[in-house]
Design a protein around this motif. Structure first.
Motif, PDB file in Angstrom:
ATOM      1  N   LEU A 156       0.715  -1.273  -0.004  1.00  0.00           N
ATOM      2  CA  LEU A 156       0.003   0.000  -0.031  1.00  0.00           C
ATOM      3  C   LEU A 156       0.640   1.275  -0.037  1.00  0.00           C
ATOM      4  CD1 LEU A 156      -2.824  -1.215   2.383  1.00  0.00           C
ATOM      5  CD2 LEU A 156      -2.786  -1.159  -0.222  1.00  0.00           C
ATOM      6  N   SER A 157       2.010   1.020   0.761  1.00  0.00           N
ATOM      7  CA  SER A 157       2.866   2.272   0.639  1.00  0.00           C
ATOM      8  C   SER A 157       3.413   2.808  -0.788  1.00  0.00           C
ATOM      9  CB  SER A 157       3.902   2.238   1.705  1.00  0.00           C
ATOM     10  OG  SER A 157       4.705   1.189   1.399  1.00  0.00           O
ATOM     11  N   ALA A 158       3.781   1.822  -1.498  1.00  0.00           N
ATOM     12  CA  ALA A 158       4.082   1.871  -2.936  1.00  0.00           C
ATOM     13  C   ALA A 158       2.923   2.567  -3.793  1.00  0.00           C
ATOM     14  CB  ALA A 158       4.956   0.738  -3.212  1.00  0.00           C
ATOM     15  N   GLN A 159       1.800   1.895  -3.515  1.00  0.00           N
ATOM     16  CA  GLN A 159       0.723   2.476  -4.498  1.00  0.00           C
ATOM     17  C   GLN A 159       0.245   3.774  -4.147  1.00  0.00           C
ATOM     18  OE1 GLN A 159      -2.672  -0.353  -3.818  1.00  0.00           O
ATOM     19  NE2 GLN A 159      -0.895  -2.092  -3.612  1.00  0.00           N
ATOM     20  N   ARG A 160       0.459   4.087  -2.943  1.00  0.00           N
ATOM     21  CA  ARG A 160       0.074   5.712  -2.605  1.00  0.00           C
ATOM     22  C   ARG A 160       1.241   6.484  -3.152  1.00  0.00           C
ATOM     23  NH1 ARG A 160      -1.215   3.444   2.629  1.00  0.00           N
ATOM     24  NH2 ARG A 160       1.055   3.829   3.293  1.00  0.00           N
ATOM     25  N   LEU A 161       2.733   6.051  -3.065  1.00  0.00           N
ATOM     26  CA  LEU A 161       3.749   6.933  -3.619  1.00  0.00           C
ATOM     27  C   LEU A 161       3.485   7.120  -5.293  1.00  0.00           C
ATOM     28  CD1 LEU A 161       6.297   8.186  -3.777  1.00  0.00           C
ATOM     29  CD2 LEU A 161       7.345   6.117  -3.713  1.00  0.00           C
ATOM     30  N   TYR A 162       3.214   5.711  -5.865  1.00  0.00           N
ATOM     31  CA  TYR A 162       2.864   5.734  -7.331  1.00  0.00           C
ATOM     32  C   TYR A 162       1.567   6.734  -7.792  1.00  0.00           C
ATOM     33  CZ  TYR A 162       6.004   1.774  -7.296  1.00  0.00           C
ATOM     34  OH  TYR A 162       6.927   0.824  -6.981  1.00  0.00           O
ATOM     35  N   GLU A 163       0.776   6.688  -6.900  1.00  0.00           N
ATOM     36  CA  GLU A 163      -0.659   7.376  -7.253  1.00  0.00           C
ATOM     37  C   GLU A 163      -0.289   8.923  -7.096  1.00  0.00           C
ATOM     38  OE1 GLU A 163      -3.760   5.545  -5.204  1.00  0.00           O
ATOM     39  OE2 GLU A 163      -3.659   3.579  -6.608  1.00  0.00           O
ATOM     40  N   ALA A 164       0.436   9.299  -5.950  1.00  0.00           N
ATOM     41  CA  ALA A 164       0.524  10.513  -5.687  1.00  0.00           C
ATOM     42  C   ALA A 164       1.807  11.131  -6.931  1.00  0.00           C
ATOM     43  CB  ALA A 164       1.598  10.675  -4.467  1.00  0.00           C
ATOM     44  N   GLN A 165       2.223  10.451  -7.533  1.00  0.00           N
ATOM     45  CA  GLN A 165       3.137  10.721  -8.587  1.00  0.00           C
ATOM     46  C   GLN A 165       2.271  10.812 -10.149  1.00  0.00           C
ATOM     47  OE1 GLN A 165       6.522  12.111  -8.662  1.00  0.00           O
ATOM     48  NE2 GLN A 165       5.831  12.383  -6.705  1.00  0.00           N
ATOM     49  N   GLY A 166       0.948  10.523 -10.018  1.00  0.00           N
ATOM     50  CA  GLY A 166       0.226  10.446 -11.392  1.00  0.00           C
ATOM     51  C   GLY A 166       0.026   9.040 -11.972  1.00  0.00           C
ATOM     52  N   TYR A 167       0.656   8.041 -11.331  1.00  0.00           N
ATOM     53  CA  TYR A 167       0.276   6.797 -11.923  1.00  0.00           C
ATOM     54  C   TYR A 167      -0.966   6.181 -11.710  1.00  0.00           C
ATOM     55  CZ  TYR A 167       5.162   6.063 -12.584  1.00  0.00           C
ATOM     56  OH  TYR A 167       6.612   6.196 -12.925  1.00  0.00           O
ATOM     57  N   VAL A 168      -1.756   5.545 -12.544  1.00  0.00           N
ATOM     58  CA  VAL A 168      -3.178   5.325 -12.550  1.00  0.00           C
ATOM     59  C   VAL A 168      -3.104   3.570 -12.865  1.00  0.00           C
ATOM     60  CG1 VAL A 168      -5.482   5.432 -13.752  1.00  0.00           C
ATOM     61  CG2 VAL A 168      -3.919   7.401 -13.827  1.00  0.00           C
ATOM     62  N   ARG A 169      -3.781   2.950 -11.712  1.00  0.00           N
ATOM     63  CA  ARG A 169      -3.989   1.737 -11.550  1.00  0.00           C
ATOM     64  C   ARG A 169      -4.887   1.222 -12.868  1.00  0.00           C
ATOM     65  NH1 ARG A 169      -5.524  -1.079  -6.357  1.00  0.00           N
ATOM     66  NH2 ARG A 169      -5.248   1.085  -5.687  1.00  0.00           N
ATOM     67  N   ASP A 170      -4.624   0.190 -13.469  1.00  0.00           N
ATOM     68  CA  ASP A 170      -5.260  -0.364 -14.581  1.00  0.00           C
ATOM     69  C   ASP A 170      -6.261  -1.280 -14.200  1.00  0.00           C
ATOM     70  OD1 ASP A 170      -5.997  -1.681 -16.916  1.00  0.00           O
ATOM     71  OD2 ASP A 170      -4.154  -2.534 -17.560  1.00  0.00           O
ATOM     72  N   ASP A 171      -7.532  -0.621 -14.566  1.00  0.00           N
ATOM     73  CA  ASP A 171      -8.738  -1.556 -14.118  1.00  0.00           C
ATOM     74  C   ASP A 171      -9.316  -2.305 -15.236  1.00  0.00           C
ATOM     75  OD1 ASP A 171      -8.728  -1.152 -11.304  1.00  0.00           O
ATOM     76  OD2 ASP A 171      -9.592   0.850 -11.444  1.00  0.00           O
ATOM     77  N   GLU A 172      -8.629  -2.178 -16.433  1.00  0.00           N
ATOM     78  CA  GLU A 172      -9.187  -2.847 -17.708  1.00  0.00           C
ATOM     79  C   GLU A 172      -8.687  -4.007 -18.160  1.00  0.00           C
ATOM     80  OE1 GLU A 172      -9.980  -1.012 -22.282  1.00  0.00           O
ATOM     81  OE2 GLU A 172      -8.981   0.098 -20.763  1.00  0.00           O
ATOM     82  N   PHE A 173      -7.377  -4.326 -17.922  1.00  0.00           N
ATOM     83  CA  PHE A 173      -6.641  -5.349 -18.165  1.00  0.00           C
ATOM     84  C   PHE A 173      -6.187  -6.338 -17.075  1.00  0.00           C
ATOM     85  CE2 PHE A 173      -6.062  -2.345 -21.483  1.00  0.00           C
ATOM     86  CZ  PHE A 173      -6.367  -3.080 -22.523  1.00  0.00           C
ATOM     87  N   TYR A 174      -6.297  -7.555 -17.312  1.00  0.00           N
ATOM     88  CA  TYR A 174      -5.698  -8.420 -16.329  1.00  0.00           C
ATOM     89  C   TYR A 174      -4.191  -8.664 -16.933  1.00  0.00           C
ATOM     90  CZ  TYR A 174     -10.151  -9.344 -14.538  1.00  0.00           C
ATOM     91  OH  TYR A 174     -11.514  -9.241 -14.180  1.00  0.00           O
TER      92      TYR A 174
END
Length: 153
Positions: free
Chosen positions: A129-147
């Motif tokens: 979760l800490s890495a996810q917060r860091l990535y999202e704070a930098q503008g990275y968007v989680r992919d919900d379209e592809f597996y």
């Protein structure tokens, strides 16, 4: 507080960053293997198969690395463009929360922009979760379209 700067690693830096890379592998459940980590980094740097950035402090032979980011080149057949895979991002445990991860992410972003690529892609563990917060704070968007599917040997 000690300040760190971003540098792109060259072959001679492999010994400097190998302990961090070894820690990164251990974080992901691998057995410690410093000689193997060093050899792997030397191969990537020698052949130009990856671009490695490091957060360092000090000068010359007294430099200390506090974090690293390793990119692998890839391509998008759909958009006909190159992209970079941010495969490895690691900050030494005692240095987390001091902006080193942000500095590394900003540096690889600038590198990707300057090399004319489509962008950056990465994968992280679902419980990191800490890495996810860091990535999202930098503008990275989680992919919900592809597996993502893997076939390992």
């Amino acid at each position: 507080m000690i300040s760190y700067r971003l540098e792109r690693a060259v072959l001679q830096d492999a010994e400097l960053i190998a302990p961090l890379f070894n820690e990164y592998r251990v974080y992901y459940g691998q057995e410690p293997d410093l000689p193997g980590a060093l050899h792997f980094l030397q191969q990537r740097l020698e052949t130009g198969e990856s671009a490695i950035f490091m957060a360092v402090t000090g000068e010359g032979g007294s430099r200390v690395a506090g974090g690293l980011a390793q990119l692998y080149p890839s391509f998008s057949s759909v958009t006909l463009q190159r992209l970079w895979v941010l495969n490895d991002l690691f900050v030494a445990g005692q240095l987390r929360g001091r902006g080193i991860g942000t500095m590394l992410l900003e540096g690889v972003r600038d590198f990707a922009l300057n090399t004319g690529t489509k962008g950056l892609t990465l994968t992280t563990m679902t419980d990191n979760l800490s890495a996810q917060r860091l990535y999202e704070a930098q503008g990275y968007v989680r992919d919900d379209e592809f597996y993502t599917y893997d076939l390992f040997f």
